[in-house]
Enzyme design. Sequence first.
Site, PDB file in Angstrom:
ATOM      1  N   ASN A   9       0.768  -1.176  -0.030  1.00  0.00           N
ATOM      2  CA  ASN A   9       0.041  -0.015   0.027  1.00  0.00           C
ATOM      3  C   ASN A   9       1.067   1.197  -0.074  1.00  0.00           C
ATOM      4  O   ASN A   9       1.438   1.520   1.118  1.00  0.00           O
ATOM      5  CB  ASN A   9      -0.691   0.050   1.343  1.00  0.00           C
ATOM      6  CG  ASN A   9      -1.655   1.378   1.485  1.00  0.00           C
ATOM      7  OD1 ASN A   9      -1.738   1.937   0.592  1.00  0.00           O
ATOM      8  ND2 ASN A   9      -2.200   1.618   2.677  1.00  0.00           N
ATOM      9  N   TRP A  10       1.065   1.852  -1.249  1.00  0.00           N
ATOM     10  CA  TRP A  10       2.126   2.878  -1.312  1.00  0.00           C
ATOM     11  C   TRP A  10       1.578   4.283  -0.528  1.00  0.00           C
ATOM     12  O   TRP A  10       2.390   5.095  -0.469  1.00  0.00           O
ATOM     13  CB  TRP A  10       2.355   3.363  -2.689  1.00  0.00           C
ATOM     14  CG  TRP A  10       2.982   2.016  -3.432  1.00  0.00           C
ATOM     15  CD1 TRP A  10       3.658   0.821  -2.881  1.00  0.00           C
ATOM     16  CD2 TRP A  10       3.482   2.344  -4.833  1.00  0.00           C
ATOM     17  NE1 TRP A  10       4.096   0.189  -3.705  1.00  0.00           N
ATOM     18  CE2 TRP A  10       4.418   1.125  -5.021  1.00  0.00           C
ATOM     19  CE3 TRP A  10       3.546   3.049  -5.785  1.00  0.00           C
ATOM     20  CZ2 TRP A  10       4.838   0.606  -6.267  1.00  0.00           C
ATOM     21  CZ3 TRP A  10       4.061   2.804  -7.298  1.00  0.00           C
ATOM     22  CH2 TRP A  10       4.895   1.614  -7.328  1.00  0.00           C
ATOM     23  N   LYS A  11       0.025   4.357  -0.456  1.00  0.00           N
ATOM     24  CA  LYS A  11      -0.479   5.623   0.479  1.00  0.00           C
ATOM     25  C   LYS A  11      -0.086   6.621  -0.616  1.00  0.00           C
ATOM     26  O   LYS A  11      -0.044   6.501  -1.703  1.00  0.00           O
ATOM     27  CB  LYS A  11       0.206   5.452   1.539  1.00  0.00           C
ATOM     28  CG  LYS A  11       0.047   4.461   2.663  1.00  0.00           C
ATOM     29  CD  LYS A  11       0.251   4.812   3.976  1.00  0.00           C
ATOM     30  CE  LYS A  11       0.254   3.497   4.673  1.00  0.00           C
ATOM     31  NZ  LYS A  11       0.148   3.674   6.063  1.00  0.00           N
ATOM     32  N   HIS A  96      -9.481   1.545   4.706  1.00  0.00           N
ATOM     33  CA  HIS A  96      -8.213   1.644   5.404  1.00  0.00           C
ATOM     34  C   HIS A  96      -8.280   2.358   6.541  1.00  0.00           C
ATOM     35  O   HIS A  96      -9.326   3.351   6.460  1.00  0.00           O
ATOM     36  CB  HIS A  96      -7.224   1.972   4.422  1.00  0.00           C
ATOM     37  CG  HIS A  96      -5.683   2.084   4.911  1.00  0.00           C
ATOM     38  ND1 HIS A  96      -5.256   2.906   5.911  1.00  0.00           N
ATOM     39  CD2 HIS A  96      -4.864   1.200   4.847  1.00  0.00           C
ATOM     40  CE1 HIS A  96      -4.066   2.610   6.514  1.00  0.00           C
ATOM     41  NE2 HIS A  96      -3.662   1.534   5.584  1.00  0.00           N
ATOM     42  N   GLU A  98      -6.782   4.856   7.704  1.00  0.00           N
ATOM     43  CA  GLU A  98      -6.738   6.088   7.598  1.00  0.00           C
ATOM     44  C   GLU A  98      -7.850   6.879   6.508  1.00  0.00           C
ATOM     45  O   GLU A  98      -7.998   8.098   7.003  1.00  0.00           O
ATOM     46  CB  GLU A  98      -5.567   6.409   6.404  1.00  0.00           C
ATOM     47  CG  GLU A  98      -4.112   6.111   7.583  1.00  0.00           C
ATOM     48  CD  GLU A  98      -2.962   5.812   6.691  1.00  0.00           C
ATOM     49  OE1 GLU A  98      -2.818   5.720   5.481  1.00  0.00           O
ATOM     50  OE2 GLU A  98      -2.058   5.174   7.235  1.00  0.00           O
ATOM     51  N   GLU A 168      -5.695  -4.857  10.506  1.00  0.00           N
ATOM     52  CA  GLU A 168      -4.594  -3.757  10.858  1.00  0.00           C
ATOM     53  C   GLU A 168      -4.709  -2.881  12.057  1.00  0.00           C
ATOM     54  O   GLU A 168      -5.513  -2.082  11.721  1.00  0.00           O
ATOM     55  CB  GLU A 168      -4.313  -2.764   9.682  1.00  0.00           C
ATOM     56  CG  GLU A 168      -4.265  -3.425   8.247  1.00  0.00           C
ATOM     57  CD  GLU A 168      -3.642  -2.333   7.270  1.00  0.00           C
ATOM     58  OE1 GLU A 168      -2.453  -2.640   6.759  1.00  0.00           O
ATOM     59  OE2 GLU A 168      -4.229  -1.333   6.968  1.00  0.00           O
ATOM     60  N   GLY A 174       2.567   2.439  10.812  1.00  0.00           N
ATOM     61  CA  GLY A 174       3.222   3.564  10.458  1.00  0.00           C
ATOM     62  C   GLY A 174       4.016   3.863  11.683  1.00  0.00           C
ATOM     63  O   GLY A 174       4.731   4.961  11.864  1.00  0.00           O
ATOM     64  N   SER A 214       3.234  -2.130  10.471  1.00  0.00           N
ATOM     65  CA  SER A 214       4.822  -2.144  10.690  1.00  0.00           C
ATOM     66  C   SER A 214       5.435  -3.415  10.310  1.00  0.00           C
ATOM     67  O   SER A 214       6.253  -3.974  11.053  1.00  0.00           O
ATOM     68  CB  SER A 214       5.159  -1.626  12.167  1.00  0.00           C
ATOM     69  OG  SER A 214       4.609  -0.201  12.210  1.00  0.00           O
ATOM     70  N   GLY A 235       2.788  -1.091   4.434  1.00  0.00           N
ATOM     71  CA  GLY A 235       2.776   0.421   4.069  1.00  0.00           C
ATOM     72  C   GLY A 235       4.298   0.708   3.597  1.00  0.00           C
ATOM     73  O   GLY A 235       4.845   0.597   2.495  1.00  0.00           O
ATOM     74  N   GLY A 236       5.045   1.349   4.730  1.00  0.00           N
ATOM     75  CA  GLY A 236       6.071   1.953   4.714  1.00  0.00           C
ATOM     76  C   GLY A 236       7.170   0.920   4.001  1.00  0.00           C
ATOM     77  O   GLY A 236       8.026   1.397   2.935  1.00  0.00           O
TER      78      GLY A 236
HETATM   79  C1  PEP Z   1      -0.843   0.021   6.051  1.00  0.00           C
HETATM   80  O1  PEP Z   1      -0.909   1.396   6.135  1.00  0.00           O
HETATM   81  O2  PEP Z   1      -1.674  -0.476   5.406  1.00  0.00           O
HETATM   82  C2  PEP Z   1       0.374  -0.319   6.760  1.00  0.00           C
HETATM   83  C3  PEP Z   1       0.362  -1.552   7.194  1.00  0.00           C
HETATM   84  O3  PEP Z   1       1.288   0.656   7.019  1.00  0.00           O
HETATM   85  P1  PEP Z   1       2.798   0.201   7.536  1.00  0.00           P
HETATM   86  O4  PEP Z   1       3.268  -0.944   6.994  1.00  0.00           O
HETATM   87  O5  PEP Z   1       3.786   1.468   7.203  1.00  0.00           O
HETATM   88  O6  PEP Z   1       2.560   0.228   9.169  1.00  0.00           O
END
Ligand code: PEP
Length: 251
Positions: A9-11, A96, A98, A168, A174, A214, A235-236
């Site tokens: 998930n590049w956001k 999601h 966010e 999640e 994040g 994470s 994500g990251g």
């Molecule tokens: C996400 O936003 O779906 C996610 C899991 O982010 P991160 O891996 O950065 O915690």
Amino acid sequence: MRKNIVAGNWKMNTTLQEGVALAKEVNAALEGVQPKCDVIICVPFTHLASVNDVIDANKLGLGAENCADHASGAYTGEISAAMVASTGAKYVILGHSERRQYYGETSETLKEKVALAFENGLTPIFCIGEVLEERENGTYFDVVKAQIESALFHLSAEDFGRIILAYEPVWAIGTGKTATDDQAQEMHAFIRGVIADKYGKEVADNTSILYGGSCKPTNAAALFAKPDVDGGLIGGAALKADSFMGIVNAF
Ligand code: PEP
């Protein structure tokens, strides 16, 4: 049987040029290898069509990070499920945390989005998860169950079987604070039980439930070794081809 899946998930990261370069890198890293999971990248709307042109769809799935809750019309700035599908994308992240937190998405809007995703042949990657306060006050099982029930349990068993779930925990997204593999397993087994109670064991056993929060190359193997963790939403660590591939190769 359910699939193992690692989805990025590049956001709201990367310009179009940077995103195309990253997609090419991930695609190249998958050439000539047989990962033990399906690999998907979910990218900003602006990148979808160009990324679709540079990846091998047999190796790397493509998804959007959201879609509108209306089919078409006077909704300035929105992107419909049909528009997403017309780029060649096959998946869409929905719900999601966010989007729930910053854009007020509710189960009602998510029901519409899921329906439109299905109508346009997109597979939803549907996110659920509790916030820190709910983890700490012990209501997290109830919260996650309610998120699934209110947005998805109107679906037929056949349609439910087309959903990929992503657990999640919001406190882990994040933040660098991963759920332990035991915490993830406990919740994933609970979710599978909730699905089994509604749709039966076969549907539950066939549902892929990804962990997100994470997840990194260093913790992915322990998480993915758990029997009810079928992969990750990343994500990251999806923003660099080598760390993303480190997670893919953790299977
Ligand atoms: C996400 O936003 O779906 C996610 C899991 O982010 P991160 O891996 O950065 O915690």
